[in-house]
Write an enzyme that holds these catalytic residues in place. Structure first.
Site, PDB file in Angstrom:
ATOM      1  N   GLU A  62       0.721  -1.267  -0.020  1.00 30.34           N
ATOM      2  CA  GLU A  62       0.018   0.132   0.006  1.00 30.34           C
ATOM      3  C   GLU A  62       0.861   0.934  -0.087  1.00 30.34           C
ATOM      4  O   GLU A  62       1.856   1.320   0.707  1.00 30.34           O
ATOM      5  CB  GLU A  62      -1.183   0.099   1.194  1.00 30.34           C
ATOM      6  CG  GLU A  62      -1.733   1.195   1.378  1.00 30.34           C
ATOM      7  CD  GLU A  62      -2.492   1.375   2.605  1.00 30.34           C
ATOM      8  OE1 GLU A  62      -3.073   0.158   2.866  1.00 30.34           O
ATOM      9  OE2 GLU A  62      -3.103   2.479   3.024  1.00 30.34           O
ATOM     10  N   GLU A 103      -2.630  11.332   3.305  1.00 33.34           N
ATOM     11  CA  GLU A 103      -3.858  11.025   4.043  1.00 33.34           C
ATOM     12  C   GLU A 103      -3.891  12.286   4.922  1.00 33.34           C
ATOM     13  O   GLU A 103      -3.042  13.064   5.312  1.00 33.34           O
ATOM     14  CB  GLU A 103      -3.528   9.964   5.245  1.00 33.34           C
ATOM     15  CG  GLU A 103      -3.556   8.714   4.738  1.00 33.34           C
ATOM     16  CD  GLU A 103      -3.367   7.360   5.484  1.00 33.34           C
ATOM     17  OE1 GLU A 103      -4.543   6.878   5.791  1.00 33.34           O
ATOM     18  OE2 GLU A 103      -2.374   7.207   5.883  1.00 33.34           O
TER      19      GLU A 103
END
Length: 302
Positions: free
Chosen positions: A176, A181
């Protein structure tokens, strides 16, 4: 005729000379396969590039993009991933099949809404869209603006997953890449991270930039970028010189610590609550909340 090199495949024809630019120093395996019908033969050679090309950034060219100039999501480029059940992170939203995405003025808008009484699983809706194309190596840029700050509970993300997860490989072995974020309980900050089998948040040792101050994250568009090469991942904000995280391939690399030699696809989403977004709970007065994306662009070496 097929050439395979560094996670990418190139089709050719008999008699063709193929020239491939290798920007980064390292050891490479080049495989040539020739087939006709069910008969095939292959040969491989090991080659070594002694050092990185210091001018490799000049060799990138745009190979894929979405500028979001239409009236609706391009179904050839994106697919909505739908469903509920908390998504493994105790999130509270259900992802819908397009009801929470819209395009206007060249901007993609992902909207999180409160549809129930609040505070429980399924009381909110949002969107999660995945690119239909996958990529190995390149320069990846997404220009986006986070939701106006009104309170805690939002968890927008711009990220990538190894395509092998669609073929049965479990997370985090698939790999990932979190390009960006954001959590609204910590406004004016963003972060980048990678998760692998050997380093991930479930065992408490994810490779992360930590929270990086960006005071205008909610008021202005910023470019969230990734340079992904044969030997490292480098994350930046607005300019490639503004690096916030670098992850290098280890000498004893394998699938557990370097799944980054295979194709990855984009995900754009906004979660509600969860183990990260809901650290300070969810303020039910913040909805509807909108993450805006101006473009997604992929550059690869010529």
């Amino acid at each position: 005729v097929s050439w395979r090199l560094a996670g990418r495949e190139y089709n050719g024809v008999p008699g063709e000379t193929r020239v491939i630019y290798l920007a980064m120093g390292g050891d490479y395996t080049v495989e040539l396969e020739i087939s006709r019908g069910e008969i095939s033969e292959s040969v491989s050679r090991e080659i070594t590039i002694q050092a990185d090309d210091p001018d490799f950034m000049d060799h990138y060219e745009l190979v894929w993009s979405d500028e979001f100039d239409g009236d609706e999501i391009n179904a050839d480029l994106w697919v909505h991933e739908t469903g509920a059940s908390g998504w493994g992170n105790d999130e509270l939203q259900d992802y819908t099949d397009g009801e929470n995405t819209s395009l206007s003025g060249g901007i993609l808008k992902i909207t999180a809404e409160k549809t129930g009484s609040g505070q429980n699983l399924g009381d909110y809706t949002s969107s999660r869209i995945n690119s239909t194309e996958s990529f190995t190596y390149g320069r990846f840029e997404v220009r986006a603006k986070m939701p106006d700050y009104q309170g805690p509970g939002l968890w927008p993300a711009i990220w990538m997953l190894g395509r092998s997860i669609q073929e049965g490989t479990s997370w985090p072995l698939c790999g990932e890449i979190d390009i960006m974020e954001y959590v609204s309980w910590n406004p004016d900050n963003v972060s980048s991270a990678i998760h692998t089998e050997s380093n991930n948040h479930t065992i408490g040792n994810a490779i992360t930039s930590g929270h990086v101050s960006l005071p205008s994250a909610e008021e202005e568009f910023h470019v969230y970028g990734l340079i992904w090469t044969y030997t490292y991942l480098e994350f930046y904000i607005d300019d490639p010189d503004n690096v916030i995280l670098t992850y290098n391939k280890q000498g004893d690399h394998d699938q557990e610590n370097w799944p980054f030699g295979s194709p990855f696809y984009f995900l754009l989403n906004m979660a509600v609550g969860g183990t990260y977004g809901g650290v300070d709970g969810v303020d039910d007065e913040i909805f509807p909340a909108v993450m805006e994306i101006d473009y997604v662009r992929v550059y690869q070496l010529k």
